[in-house]
Design a protein around this motif. Structure first.
Motif, short mmCIF file in Angstrom:
data_model
loop_
_atom_site.label_atom_id
_atom_site.label_comp_id
_atom_site.label_asym_id
_atom_site.label_seq_id
_atom_site.Cartn_x
_atom_site.Cartn_y
_atom_site.Cartn_z
N CYS A 1 -7.42 -4.88 7.18
CA CYS A 1 -8.00 -4.45 5.90
C CYS A 1 -7.32 -3.21 5.32
CB CYS A 1 -9.51 -4.21 6.04
SG CYS A 1 -9.94 -2.88 7.16
N LEU A 2 -6.10 -2.92 5.75
CA LEU A 2 -5.39 -1.73 5.27
C LEU A 2 -5.20 -1.75 3.75
CD1 LEU A 2 -3.92 0.89 6.18
CD2 LEU A 2 -1.81 -0.46 6.23
N HIS A 3 -5.13 -2.95 3.18
CA HIS A 3 -4.91 -3.07 1.73
C HIS A 3 -6.02 -2.43 0.91
CE1 HIS A 3 -7.50 -6.52 2.73
NE2 HIS A 3 -7.96 -6.38 1.49
N GLU A 4 -7.20 -2.19 1.53
CA GLU A 4 -8.28 -1.53 0.81
C GLU A 4 -7.96 -0.05 0.54
OE1 GLU A 4 -12.37 -2.18 1.93
OE2 GLU A 4 -11.87 -4.02 3.02
N LEU A 5 -6.92 0.46 1.21
CA LEU A 5 -6.56 1.87 1.07
C LEU A 5 -5.12 2.08 0.64
CD1 LEU A 5 -7.27 4.90 1.46
CD2 LEU A 5 -6.72 4.61 3.89
N VAL A 6 -4.17 1.50 1.40
CA VAL A 6 -2.74 1.71 1.12
C VAL A 6 -2.23 0.56 0.26
CG1 VAL A 6 -0.45 2.04 2.10
CG2 VAL A 6 -2.45 2.93 3.31
N LYS A 7 -1.71 0.89 -0.91
CA LYS A 7 -1.14 -0.10 -1.82
C LYS A 7 0.38 -0.06 -1.67
CE LYS A 7 -5.40 -0.36 -3.36
NZ LYS A 7 -6.30 -1.42 -2.86
N HIS A 8 0.93 -1.10 -1.06
CA HIS A 8 2.36 -1.14 -0.77
C HIS A 8 3.18 -0.99 -2.05
CE1 HIS A 8 5.87 -2.02 1.64
NE2 HIS A 8 6.22 -3.00 0.82
N GLU A 9 4.16 -0.09 -2.01
CA GLU A 9 5.07 0.21 -3.12
C GLU A 9 4.37 0.93 -4.28
OE1 GLU A 9 8.22 -0.05 -3.39
OE2 GLU A 9 8.87 -1.37 -1.78
N GLU A 10 3.11 1.39 -4.05
CA GLU A 10 2.40 2.13 -5.10
C GLU A 10 2.09 3.55 -4.66
OE1 GLU A 10 -1.93 1.96 -7.29
OE2 GLU A 10 -0.89 0.05 -6.98
N ASN A 11 1.36 3.69 -3.53
CA ASN A 11 1.08 5.03 -3.00
C ASN A 11 1.70 5.23 -1.62
OD1 ASN A 11 -0.64 3.47 -1.42
ND2 ASN A 11 -2.51 4.19 -2.44
N GLY A 12 2.48 4.25 -1.19
CA GLY A 12 3.14 4.34 0.10
C GLY A 12 3.74 3.01 0.49
N LEU A 13 4.07 2.88 1.77
CA LEU A 13 4.69 1.67 2.29
C LEU A 13 3.96 1.21 3.54
CD1 LEU A 13 8.44 2.75 1.97
CD2 LEU A 13 7.21 1.19 0.44
N VAL A 14 3.96 -0.10 3.77
CA VAL A 14 3.34 -0.70 4.94
C VAL A 14 4.44 -1.30 5.81
CG1 VAL A 14 1.75 -2.48 5.76
CG2 VAL A 14 1.20 -1.18 3.68
N PHE A 15 4.38 -1.05 7.12
CA PHE A 15 5.39 -1.58 8.02
C PHE A 15 4.75 -2.33 9.18
CE2 PHE A 15 4.45 2.73 9.46
CZ PHE A 15 4.29 2.58 10.83
N GLU A 16 5.58 -3.14 9.84
CA GLU A 16 5.10 -3.95 10.97
C GLU A 16 5.60 -3.44 12.32
OE1 GLU A 16 2.96 -6.36 10.70
OE2 GLU A 16 2.95 -6.69 8.53
N ASP A 17 6.80 -2.83 12.35
CA ASP A 17 7.39 -2.41 13.62
C ASP A 17 8.32 -1.23 13.41
OD1 ASP A 17 9.72 -3.53 12.47
OD2 ASP A 17 9.37 -5.45 13.45
#
Length: 464
Positions: free
Chosen positions: A396-412
């Motif tokens: 449910c990280l998408h409820e907080l971190v918006k990829h390419e908007e307020n930060g980046l999301v990574f897998e490894d």
């Protein structure tokens, strides 16, 4: 063993007397608009419950906050005349007998101890309880509420059984028992708050518990730190931690210099050093749901890029927090042979932590959530300081971190290293992605904790 059982039996014999004494106190007229808040953990490391207490006090309630006092809470809490902090003593497990027996005895002792502490406090209209940890506090607070007419409000941060499952495995008898306990006693509460919509839906579908989503929001003191205050903080931390100290001496001996800033001796003006390192920060509870080997591997790849000739800055990585795995990761860090990356693991004072977040260039979050249903408050605080974040992905990280908007999301670690390379390329670049994320955060006009609390929680405690 015999001594432990004697103490146990003595407490059992004393319990009726304690109940009688407590009942006499409860018979007195209860103070109007009083709330008892319970954290069976460290108050200083429970920001959400501190914020509840501050908001309740701000809106006319008096608050008694019970919890362990292992670290200093925020000054606002300590200085508020409407808030009384009552320290609990952390009870250690017995060192004899099977582990299940040790755990069982500890839970019984904690239950009776918490019951005693609550009985000799002024009862409140509400008991606000943080969960986890909920064993045995949910049952005890429910029982106290039944005796003195208090309404039980559970604030679901996560599920306690899922955290136990990280250590013992999801099918361990203790984990299954904890899950049953949490579900059974959780349904007896009057009000339920939770931290995400995903958790609210899970509580409704699988636990038959109706909850209100109260997102974590930054307190007002989480904001960008002025440059002169940054310099003061860097100089203060430099007295203990070498990564904050100047790499070279200034030409003028009267000039004050840190690794990132310097103050002119004549004018007192603070400026950033042209060749300063980038400052990366990650805060943690050093628990099993945060794998810091991902960050360490990414830092190794980042340093290799520097050594290969890529235009990247040196890096100071600050990992702040306390927890059970801190020593384990500290040993891993010491084994690394970094040349262009420095890592330090300080425990910051409550007032210094927001200042450091507001001074950093990038935040990294490795929280994955044992249940997949809660969100990292550390990211909330970073966003309050307009600090862009790289965060490891989970349900449910998408409820907080918006990829390419307020930060980046990574897998490894590979993806994190690539993101660090992209964000710090040509650092400090005013036209770069890092500054674009910061600009987006400044323009997002985020709600602060009390504004959100007034909209979501205040109507509940006023109406019921």
């Amino acid at each position: 063993m015999a001594a432990s059982w004697l103490v146990f039996l003595a407490l059992c014999l004393l319990l009726p007397l304690l109940l009688l004494g407590g009942w006499k106190r409860w018979r007195r007229r209860r103070a109007a608009r009083h709330v008892v808040a319970v954290v069976l953990g460290d108050v200083g490391r429970s920001p959400r419950m501190q914020y509840h207490a501050l908001s309740l006090a701000m809106h006319g309630f008096s608050v008694t906050l019970l919890g362990f006092c292992n670290s200093k809470p925020h000054d606002e809490l300590l200085q508020n005349s409407r808030i009384q902090i009552v320290g609990l003593t952390e009870l250690q497990s017995l060192a004899v007998g099977p582990r299940v027996f040790q755990y069982g005895v500890k839970v019984v002792f904690q239950a009776m101890y918490l019951l005693w502490k609550l009985m000799w406090r002024e009862p409140g209209d509400y008991i606000f309880l943080q969960n986890p940890p909920g064993l045995p506090s949910i049952a005890v607070c429910w029982f106290v509420g039944c005796l003195c007419g208090s309404k039980l409000v559970i604030d679901w941060h996560n599920y306690g059984y899922s955290i136990m499952g990280l250590v013992h495995g999801p099918s361990h008898p203790l984990v299954l028992l904890a899950k049953w306990y949490e579900r059974f006693f959780g349904r007896l509460s009057h009000l339920n708050l939770c931290v995400t919509n995903a958790m609210r839906e899970d509580l409704a579908e699988n636990w038959r518990i109706s909850a209100v989503t109260v997102y974590d929001k930054p307190a007002s003191f989480f904001k960008e730190t002025p440059l002169d205050l940054q310099h003061w903080l860097f100089m203060k931390l430099g007295g203990t931690y070498s990564p904050f100290r100047a790499r070279s001496e200034p030409e003028d001996p009267a000039t004050e210099r840190s690794a990132f800033t310097e103050r002119d001796a004549g004018s007192g003006l603070v400026t950033r050093l042209r060749e300063r390192p980038a400052l990366l920060i990650s805060s943690t509870s050093w628990t099993e749901d945060e794998d810091f080997s991902i960050l360490l591997a990414a830092l190794e790849k980042f340093e290799q890029l520097i050594l290969d000739g890529h235009k990247l800055p040196s890096l100071v990585c600050v990992i702040t927090g306390k927890g059970p795995l801190r020593e384990y990761y500290s040993r891993l860090i010491q084994q690394k042979c970094f040349q262009r990356v420095q890592v330090c693991t300080p425990w910051l004072e409550a007032e210094d932590y927001p200042l450091l977040l507001g001074s950093a260039d990038l935040g990294v979050c490795l929280h994955t959530s044992s249940s997949g249903l809660d969100l990292p408050m550390k990211v909330v605080d970073m966003f309050g300081c307009c600090l862009p974040v790289c965060a490891v992905n989970f349900k449910c990280l998408h409820e907080l971190v918006k990829h390419e908007e307020n930060g980046l999301v990574f897998e490894d670690s590979e993806e994190l290293a690539a993101q660090l390379q992209m964000l710090f390329s040509n650092f400090p670049d005013p036209a770069g992605k890092l500054n674009q994320f910061r600009k987006n955060l400044r323009e997002s006009e985020q709600l602060r904790w009390d504004e959100s609390w007034v909209q979501t929680v205040l109507p509940l405690v006023m109406d019921t």
